[in-house]
Write a protein that holds these residues in place. Structure first.
Motif, PDB file in Angstrom:
ATOM      1  N   VAL A  82      -3.953  11.483 -24.224  1.00  0.00           N
ATOM      2  CA  VAL A  82      -3.378  10.152 -24.385  1.00  0.00           C
ATOM      3  C   VAL A  82      -1.949  10.174 -23.839  1.00  0.00           C
ATOM      4  O   VAL A  82      -1.114  10.963 -24.279  1.00  0.00           O
ATOM      5  CB  VAL A  82      -3.369   9.715 -25.862  1.00  0.00           C
ATOM      6  N   GLU A  83      -1.660   9.300 -22.870  1.00  0.00           N
ATOM      7  CA  GLU A  83      -0.323   9.250 -22.267  1.00  0.00           C
ATOM      8  C   GLU A  83       0.645   8.530 -23.205  1.00  0.00           C
ATOM      9  O   GLU A  83       0.288   7.545 -23.849  1.00  0.00           O
ATOM     10  CB  GLU A  83      -0.385   8.517 -20.917  1.00  0.00           C
ATOM     11  N   VAL A  84       1.860   9.036 -23.285  1.00  0.00           N
ATOM     12  CA  VAL A  84       2.891   8.440 -24.135  1.00  0.00           C
ATOM     13  C   VAL A  84       3.973   7.836 -23.247  1.00  0.00           C
ATOM     14  O   VAL A  84       4.502   8.497 -22.359  1.00  0.00           O
ATOM     15  CB  VAL A  84       3.507   9.486 -25.086  1.00  0.00           C
ATOM     16  N   ASN A  85       4.285   6.558 -23.477  1.00  0.00           N
ATOM     17  CA  ASN A  85       5.280   5.843 -22.679  1.00  0.00           C
ATOM     18  C   ASN A  85       6.606   5.751 -23.435  1.00  0.00           C
ATOM     19  O   ASN A  85       6.645   5.357 -24.595  1.00  0.00           O
ATOM     20  CB  ASN A  85       4.780   4.426 -22.357  1.00  0.00           C
ATOM     21  N   TYR A  86       7.708   6.130 -22.755  1.00  0.00           N
ATOM     22  CA  TYR A  86       9.031   6.134 -23.389  1.00  0.00           C
ATOM     23  C   TYR A  86       9.924   4.997 -22.885  1.00  0.00           C
ATOM     24  O   TYR A  86      11.083   4.922 -23.267  1.00  0.00           O
ATOM     25  CB  TYR A  86       9.729   7.477 -23.135  1.00  0.00           C
ATOM     26  N   ASP A  87       9.404   4.129 -22.037  1.00  0.00           N
ATOM     27  CA  ASP A  87      10.218   3.063 -21.449  1.00  0.00           C
ATOM     28  C   ASP A  87       9.906   1.731 -22.119  1.00  0.00           C
ATOM     29  O   ASP A  87       8.859   1.126 -21.879  1.00  0.00           O
ATOM     30  CB  ASP A  87       9.945   2.976 -19.941  1.00  0.00           C
ATOM     31  N   GLY A 137      -5.621   4.367 -23.576  1.00  0.00           N
ATOM     32  CA  GLY A 137      -5.094   5.007 -22.365  1.00  0.00           C
ATOM     33  C   GLY A 137      -3.664   5.456 -22.510  1.00  0.00           C
ATOM     34  O   GLY A 137      -3.339   6.614 -22.267  1.00  0.00           O
ATOM     35  N   ARG A 138      -2.773   4.535 -22.917  1.00  0.00           N
ATOM     36  CA  ARG A 138      -1.359   4.859 -23.055  1.00  0.00           C
ATOM     37  C   ARG A 138      -0.779   4.112 -24.242  1.00  0.00           C
ATOM     38  O   ARG A 138      -1.033   2.928 -24.416  1.00  0.00           O
ATOM     39  CB  ARG A 138      -0.596   4.493 -21.775  1.00  0.00           C
TER      40      ARG A 138
END
Length: 501
Positions: free
Chosen positions: A11-16, A199-200
Motif C-alpha cells: 500500500v503506497e503512502v502519500n505525504y503531500d 491503492g494509496r
C-alpha cells in the motif's frame, strides 16, 4: 490474515497534503500547470557554519553538481565573490552570508517526496558534514517519512500497554485481555491489508487508523464477553450461553458500530479529499471490527474460556455511586446548561495549523533545531512560484521589478533578472532558460521573509498574487506551500460545517 499481512506492504503512502485539494483550488490548478511545464520541484534551505566566503562558494559548487539538485540560489548570482571582500558591500550579501555563516536556497529536479530528492539530501548532508543545517519542505518530508513509522510504533505500544492494563483491572479473568487484543489485532490487520484495493492512502490515515480503530471498537468485544458471562451465570452450557449472548449483545454492537461508521462516512463528504481517504479507511476498519467480534470472537472465547485464569473483581461495586448520581441529576442538568455557552464560545476561539510544516517541523526533531538556528541567523525564507504566460519580456521585467521592490521580498529569480534590456534570451544557457521559460509559460521564483503558515504569509502572498494578476490577468497563478496551505485552510473550514451537519 496472512494475505492481509502481505498486501499491507504494497500500500503506497502519500505525504503531500496538496494532492487532496479540490479541483477548483487555484493553488492546485497552478501546481498542475507548473508540473506539466516545468515539473514539481522540491525545496530546501541549507546553512553552512564557520566558512569563509570562498569556502561557501566551493561548497555551493559541489552541492549544485549533486544528482537531483536543479539549482542553488546564493549571493554569487548577483555578486562576484572573487572580486575581494574589500570590494563587496556587506548589505549586498547579508541575506546569504554574514559572520562566517552562509545560507543557500536549494531547488530539486523532482518533488519533495521523490526518491531522487531524498537521495540528494543525503548526499548534500554528506558534503556539508557537521557544518550543515538543513530545513525546507523536502527535508521536512524526508524527516517525516523516516521518523513517523517509529513514532507510531511507540504510540501504538503505549496504547496497547494502557489498554491492556485497564482490561486487567476491569475484567474477571487474566486471559480476557489477551482475548480482546487478539480479536482487535485481527480486525486491524484485515483493515490494513484491504487498503491495497484503495491503492494509496495518506500518511495521516495510515498512522491514525490503527489507534482509532483500536480505541473506537474495543467495546464491541467487551459487550459480547459481558453478555456471555451473564448467560454462563444462569447455568447454561458454553454453546447455549454463546447463542444467547450474541442475541443479547448484537443490538448494542450494531448500534455502537453503525453510529461510528456513520461518523466516519461523514468525513467522506469533505471537499478536501483526505477526508474521503480517512473516512473510507476508518469506516472500513469499524466494519472489520464488527465482523470479527460477531464471527471470530465466539470461537476465541471458547478457546480462552478457562476457569483457572478467573480472579475476583478488582473494582468495587458502583451501586452507591449510581444512587448518588441519580440524586444530583437536576443539579447536573443546571450545571451543564450553564457550561454549554462558555464551551461553545471557547471552541470558536481555537486556532489551527493546516500545512505540511505543521506536521514536519516538530519540537525535538533535528529539522526543528536546524530551522531555529537558520532563522535566528538569517531570518525566515519562504519560496513562492509565480506561473504566467510567456508573452512579453517587457511585461515580465516590470512585474519582476515591482515584486522585488516589496520590503518583505528577499529575492526574485526570473528570466528578466540576468538579461540586460535589449538582450535576447538566446544569450543565456539552456540550463537556465529551460527552468524559467517554455514556449508558452514562464515562472518566477520569489523568496519572502515569512514562515510558510502565518497571517503575514497569507497577506503577502495575496499581495504578490494581485501584482501577478495585474500584469497577467489570465492563466496566472502563485503556488508554493503558503498558497496551498491557505487553500487547505479555506477548504477545511467549510468542510467542518458540512461534516458536522
Amino acid at each position: 490474515c496472512l494475505l492481509s499481512a502481505v498486501a499491507m506492504l504494497f500500500v503506497e503512502v502519500n505525504y503531500d497534503l496538496t494532492e487532496y485539494l479540490p479541483d477548483n483550488a487555484q493553488s492546485g490548478i497552478g501546481l498542475n500547470k507548473m508540473e506539466d511545464e516545468f515539473g514539481y520541484p522540491g525545496t530546501a534551505r541549507i546553512m553552512l557554519k564557520d566558512v569563509t566566503l570562498y569556502e561557501a562558494k566551493q561548497y555551493k559548487d559541489r552541492m549544485e553538481n549533486v544528482d537531483g539538485v536543479d539549482q542553488i540560489l546564493w549571493c554569487d548570482s548577483t555578486v562576484n565573490i572573487y572580486s575581494g571582500e574589500d570590494f563587496i558591500h556587506k548589505e549586498d550579501i547579508e541575506d546569504y552570508y554574514k559572520d562566517g555563516y552562509a545560507v543557500m536556497d536549494v531547488t530539486f529536479k523532482e518533488g519533495n517526496t521523490a526518491k531522487s530528492t531524498s537521495a540528494a539530501i543525503d548526499e548534500l548532508k554528506a558534503i556539508a558534514g557537521d557544518k550543515g543545517c538543513f530545513t525546507g519542505m523536502a527535508v521536512q518530508n524526508k524527516s517525516l517519512q523516516e521518523n513517523l513509522a517509529s513514532e507510531m510504533q511507540l504510540i501504538l505500544t503505549v496504547a496497547i500497554i494502557m489498554i491492556f492494563t485497564i482490561l486487567c483491572i476491569t475484567t474477571t479473568a487474566w486471559s480476557e485481555p489477551f482475548l480482546f487484543l487478539l480479536v482487535m489485532g485481527v480486525a486491524i490487520l484485515l483493515n490494513r491489508g484491504t487498503n491495497i484495493f484503495i491503492g494509496r492512502v495518506s500518511f495521516l490515515t495510515n498512522n491514525v487508523a490503527m489507534v482509532l480503530q483500536l480505541a473506537t471498537s474495543m467495546d464491541y468485544s467487551i459487550f459480547l464477553l459481558d453478555a456471555f458471562t451473564r448467560e454462563k451465570k444462569k447455568g447454561l452450557s458454553d454453546e447455549e450461553a454463546m447463542v444467547d449472548a450474541v442475541d443479547a449483545a448484537i443490538n448494542s454492537i450494531f448500534a455502537s458500530s453503525l453510529t461510528t461508521i456513520a461518523g466516519f462516512v461523514a468525513l467522506m463528504f469533505m471537499k478536501f479529499s483526505i477526508g474521503f481517504d480517512m473516512g473510507l479507511v476508518l469506516a472500513k476498519g469499524i466494519v472489520f471490527s464488527l465482523l470479527t467480534v460477531v464471527f471470530f470472537m465466539p470461537a476465541m472465547i471458547f478457546r480462552f474460556a478457562n476457569e483457572k485464569t478467573a480472579h475476583r473483581p478488582l473494582l468495587p461495586d458502583f451501586h452507591k455511586m449510581g444512587r448518588g448520581i441519580y440524586k444530583i441529576r437536576n443539579i447536573a442538568l443546571v450545571i451543564l446548561i450553564l457550561i454549554v455557552p462558555f464551551a461553545y464560545t471557547a471552541q470558536g476561539m481555537n486556532s489551527f495549523l493546516f500545512g505540511n510544516s505543521a506536521v514536519g517541523v516538530s519540537e525535538g526533531t533535528q529539522v526543528y533545531a536546524d530551522e531555529q538556528a537558520i532563522n535566528e541567523k538569517f531570518g525566515r525564507s519562504n519560496m513562492l512560484v509565480a506561473i504566467y504566460p510567456n508573452t512579453s519580456a517587457i511585461t515580465e521585467k516590470a512585474m519582476s521589478d515591482e515584486i522585488e521592490d516589496l520590503e518583505y521580498v528577499k529575492s526574485v529569480t526570473s528570466m528578466a533578472n540576468p538579461l540586460r534590456e535589449g538582450e535576447p534570451e538566446d544569450f543565456l544557457p539552456y540550463s537556465i532558460t529551460s527552468q524559467l521559460h517554455t514556449d508558452t509559460t514562464s515562472r518566477m521564483l520569489i523568496y519572502i521573509r515569512t514562515k510558510s503558515e502565518s497571517d503575514k504569509a497569507f497577506e503577502y502572498t495575496n499581495d504578490i498574487r494581485d501584482i501577478v494578476k495585474k500584469y497577467y490577468p489570465e492563466e496566472s497563478y502563485v503556488v508554493g506551500e503558503t498558497p496551498s496551505t491557505e487553500d487547505i485552510k479555506t477548504t477545511i473550514t467549510a468542510d467542518n460545517a458540512r461534516v458536522n451537519v
